[in-house]
Design a protein around this motif. Structure first.
Motif, PDB file in Angstrom:
ATOM      1  N   GLU A  60       0.736  -1.159  -0.295  1.00  0.00           N
ATOM      2  CA  GLU A  60      -0.054   0.137   0.180  1.00  0.00           C
ATOM      3  C   GLU A  60       0.880   1.170   0.068  1.00  0.00           C
ATOM      4  OE1 GLU A  60      -0.356  -2.589   2.745  1.00  0.00           O
ATOM      5  OE2 GLU A  60      -2.229  -3.767   1.598  1.00  0.00           O
ATOM      6  N   ASN A  61       1.767   1.157   0.900  1.00  0.00           N
ATOM      7  CA  ASN A  61       2.841   2.551   1.063  1.00  0.00           C
ATOM      8  C   ASN A  61       3.796   2.507  -0.191  1.00  0.00           C
ATOM      9  OD1 ASN A  61       1.863   2.961   3.294  1.00  0.00           O
ATOM     10  ND2 ASN A  61       4.416   1.981   4.782  1.00  0.00           N
ATOM     11  N   LYS A  62       4.093   1.361  -0.800  1.00  0.00           N
ATOM     12  CA  LYS A  62       4.630   1.509  -2.385  1.00  0.00           C
ATOM     13  C   LYS A  62       3.617   1.943  -3.301  1.00  0.00           C
ATOM     14  CE  LYS A  62       4.663  -1.614  -4.998  1.00  0.00           C
ATOM     15  NZ  LYS A  62       4.762  -1.552  -6.829  1.00  0.00           N
ATOM     16  N   LEU A  63       2.612   1.714  -3.295  1.00  0.00           N
ATOM     17  CA  LEU A  63       1.703   2.166  -4.645  1.00  0.00           C
ATOM     18  C   LEU A  63       0.912   3.465  -4.222  1.00  0.00           C
ATOM     19  CD1 LEU A  63      -0.952  -0.409  -5.193  1.00  0.00           C
ATOM     20  CD2 LEU A  63       1.108  -0.053  -6.282  1.00  0.00           C
ATOM     21  N   ASP A  64       1.228   4.022  -3.242  1.00  0.00           N
ATOM     22  CA  ASP A  64       0.981   5.313  -2.592  1.00  0.00           C
ATOM     23  C   ASP A  64       2.133   6.546  -2.630  1.00  0.00           C
ATOM     24  OD1 ASP A  64      -1.342   5.207  -1.723  1.00  0.00           O
ATOM     25  OD2 ASP A  64      -0.958   5.386   0.679  1.00  0.00           O
ATOM     26  N   MET A  66       4.401   5.804  -5.094  1.00  0.00           N
ATOM     27  CA  MET A  66       4.827   6.291  -6.013  1.00  0.00           C
ATOM     28  C   MET A  66       3.579   6.900  -7.456  1.00  0.00           C
ATOM     29  SD  MET A  66       5.148   1.863  -7.319  1.00  0.00           S
ATOM     30  CE  MET A  66       6.162   2.361  -9.594  1.00  0.00           C
ATOM     31  N   GLN A  67       2.438   6.562  -6.682  1.00  0.00           N
ATOM     32  CA  GLN A  67       1.227   7.754  -7.229  1.00  0.00           C
ATOM     33  C   GLN A  67       1.570   9.348  -6.789  1.00  0.00           C
ATOM     34  OE1 GLN A  67      -1.500   7.427  -8.724  1.00  0.00           O
ATOM     35  NE2 GLN A  67      -1.284   8.784  -9.540  1.00  0.00           N
ATOM     36  N   TYR A  68       2.696   9.005  -5.406  1.00  0.00           N
ATOM     37  CA  TYR A  68       2.205  10.664  -5.198  1.00  0.00           C
ATOM     38  C   TYR A  68       4.098  10.594  -5.806  1.00  0.00           C
ATOM     39  CZ  TYR A  68       4.733  13.990  -2.828  1.00  0.00           C
ATOM     40  OH  TYR A  68       5.719  16.047  -2.271  1.00  0.00           O
ATOM     41  N   VAL A  69       4.761  10.356  -6.187  1.00  0.00           N
ATOM     42  CA  VAL A  69       5.713  11.084  -7.313  1.00  0.00           C
ATOM     43  C   VAL A  69       5.902  10.785  -8.981  1.00  0.00           C
ATOM     44  CG1 VAL A  69       7.880   9.953  -7.905  1.00  0.00           C
ATOM     45  CG2 VAL A  69       7.890   9.527  -5.817  1.00  0.00           C
ATOM     46  N   GLU A  70       4.609  10.630  -9.024  1.00  0.00           N
ATOM     47  CA  GLU A  70       4.121   9.959 -10.872  1.00  0.00           C
ATOM     48  C   GLU A  70       3.452  12.073 -10.522  1.00  0.00           C
ATOM     49  OE1 GLU A  70       1.948   7.830 -14.222  1.00  0.00           O
ATOM     50  OE2 GLU A  70       1.588   7.538 -11.769  1.00  0.00           O
ATOM     51  N   ASP A  71       2.848  11.957  -9.300  1.00  0.00           N
ATOM     52  CA  ASP A  71       1.861  13.490  -9.274  1.00  0.00           C
ATOM     53  C   ASP A  71       2.447  15.125  -9.499  1.00  0.00           C
ATOM     54  OD1 ASP A  71      -0.795  11.842  -9.635  1.00  0.00           O
ATOM     55  OD2 ASP A  71      -1.474  12.084  -7.322  1.00  0.00           O
ATOM     56  N   LYS A  72       3.443  14.375  -8.499  1.00  0.00           N
ATOM     57  CA  LYS A  72       4.537  15.566  -8.601  1.00  0.00           C
ATOM     58  C   LYS A  72       5.438  16.012  -9.855  1.00  0.00           C
ATOM     59  CE  LYS A  72       5.178  17.734  -5.171  1.00  0.00           C
ATOM     60  NZ  LYS A  72       5.105  19.361  -4.955  1.00  0.00           N
ATOM     61  N   GLN A  73       6.035  14.957  -9.993  1.00  0.00           N
ATOM     62  CA  GLN A  73       6.767  15.004 -11.832  1.00  0.00           C
ATOM     63  C   GLN A  73       5.409  15.915 -12.963  1.00  0.00           C
ATOM     64  OE1 GLN A  73       7.578  11.656 -14.303  1.00  0.00           O
ATOM     65  NE2 GLN A  73       9.597  12.694 -14.080  1.00  0.00           N
ATOM     66  N   PHE A  74       4.575  15.269 -12.573  1.00  0.00           N
ATOM     67  CA  PHE A  74       3.172  15.980 -13.692  1.00  0.00           C
ATOM     68  C   PHE A  74       3.584  16.948 -12.965  1.00  0.00           C
ATOM     69  CE2 PHE A  74      -1.249  17.483 -14.157  1.00  0.00           C
ATOM     70  CZ  PHE A  74      -0.736  16.552 -16.706  1.00  0.00           C
ATOM     71  N   LEU A  75       3.081  17.487 -11.994  1.00  0.00           N
ATOM     72  CA  LEU A  75       3.307  18.940 -11.367  1.00  0.00           C
ATOM     73  C   LEU A  75       3.929  19.805 -11.668  1.00  0.00           C
ATOM     74  CD1 LEU A  75       1.285  18.361  -8.707  1.00  0.00           C
ATOM     75  CD2 LEU A  75      -0.101  19.424 -10.608  1.00  0.00           C
ATOM     76  N   ILE A  76       5.538  19.463 -11.196  1.00  0.00           N
ATOM     77  CA  ILE A  76       6.351  20.447 -11.001  1.00  0.00           C
ATOM     78  C   ILE A  76       8.303  19.480 -12.167  1.00  0.00           C
ATOM     79  CG2 ILE A  76       6.100  21.255  -8.933  1.00  0.00           C
ATOM     80  CD1 ILE A  76       9.014  19.071  -7.701  1.00  0.00           C
ATOM     81  N   LYS A  90      15.094  14.169 -10.709  1.00  0.00           N
ATOM     82  CA  LYS A  90      14.999  12.884 -10.402  1.00  0.00           C
ATOM     83  C   LYS A  90      14.158  12.587 -10.362  1.00  0.00           C
ATOM     84  CE  LYS A  90      17.263  16.750  -7.752  1.00  0.00           C
ATOM     85  NZ  LYS A  90      17.838  18.065  -7.088  1.00  0.00           N
ATOM     86  N   LEU A  91      13.052  12.955  -9.965  1.00  0.00           N
ATOM     87  CA  LEU A  91      11.573  12.051  -9.699  1.00  0.00           C
ATOM     88  C   LEU A  91      11.277  10.412 -10.406  1.00  0.00           C
ATOM     89  CD1 LEU A  91       8.735  15.496  -8.872  1.00  0.00           C
ATOM     90  CD2 LEU A  91       9.362  13.186  -7.300  1.00  0.00           C
ATOM     91  N   GLN A  92      11.606  10.637 -11.822  1.00  0.00           N
ATOM     92  CA  GLN A  92      12.229  10.237 -12.073  1.00  0.00           C
ATOM     93  C   GLN A  92      12.663   8.448 -12.186  1.00  0.00           C
ATOM     94  OE1 GLN A  92       9.680   9.558 -15.156  1.00  0.00           O
ATOM     95  NE2 GLN A  92      10.308   7.826 -14.777  1.00  0.00           N
ATOM     96  N   LEU A  93      14.379   9.229 -11.636  1.00  0.00           N
ATOM     97  CA  LEU A  93      14.900   8.300 -10.734  1.00  0.00           C
ATOM     98  C   LEU A  93      14.963   7.431  -9.849  1.00  0.00           C
ATOM     99  CD1 LEU A  93      18.112  10.189 -11.559  1.00  0.00           C
ATOM    100  CD2 LEU A  93      17.497   8.365 -12.604  1.00  0.00           C
ATOM    101  N   ASP A  96      11.298   4.803 -11.346  1.00  0.00           N
ATOM    102  CA  ASP A  96      12.116   3.845 -11.449  1.00  0.00           C
ATOM    103  C   ASP A  96      12.905   2.585 -10.908  1.00  0.00           C
ATOM    104  OD1 ASP A  96      11.519   5.119 -14.357  1.00  0.00           O
ATOM    105  OD2 ASP A  96      13.647   5.975 -14.731  1.00  0.00           O
ATOM    106  N   GLU A  97      13.468   3.624  -9.700  1.00  0.00           N
ATOM    107  CA  GLU A  97      13.822   2.728  -7.966  1.00  0.00           C
ATOM    108  C   GLU A  97      12.341   2.413  -7.285  1.00  0.00           C
ATOM    109  OE1 GLU A  97      16.952   1.853  -7.674  1.00  0.00           O
ATOM    110  OE2 GLU A  97      17.751   3.184  -9.400  1.00  0.00           O
ATOM    111  N   LEU A  98      11.954   2.806  -7.817  1.00  0.00           N
ATOM    112  CA  LEU A  98      10.767   2.204  -6.673  1.00  0.00           C
ATOM    113  C   LEU A  98       9.855   0.811  -7.582  1.00  0.00           C
ATOM    114  CD1 LEU A  98       8.310   5.657  -5.156  1.00  0.00           C
ATOM    115  CD2 LEU A  98      10.717   3.213  -3.727  1.00  0.00           C
TER     116      LEU A  98
END
Length: 106
Positions: A60-64, A66-76, A90-93, A96-98
């Protein structure tokens, strides 16, 4: 449980983002993600090894996260629609690691 390993600079960047977020975070799909709890779960399992930080995530934490990182990349994360800025890289790295470290453990 997933064992995740990030370079120190990426880990610090991620924790900084989580720390500076408003109290309630709704992802793009309007699902509430408790970022404070997520950050605490990460920090409670941290082990430092050389230039890397290791921590554990539940599915659950991993999915949350990953969603947060994806959203942040989209926003900033973009200079324009085609080019990632430094935050985006940085967010893409981190994403990808996750993703790749999670796939290996399934």
């Amino acid at each position: 449980m997933y064992n995740i390993e990030l370079e120190n600079k990426l880990f610090d960047y991620l924790i900084d983002l989580l720390s500076n977020e408003k109290e309630e975070y709704f992802d793009i799909d309007d699902c509430l993600i408790d970022l404070e709890k997520l950050k605490d779960n990460i920090l409670n399992s941290v082990k430092k090894e050389n230039d890397y930080i290791k921590f554990k995530l539940t599915i659950e934490n991993k999915l949350d996260l990953m969603q947060y990182v994806e959203d942040k990349q989209f926003l900033i994360g973009f200079v324009n629609q085609e080019y990632l800025n430094e935050d985006g890289k940085k967010l893409q790295l981190i994403y990808d690691e996750l993703y790749f470290q999670s796939v290996e453990q399934i």
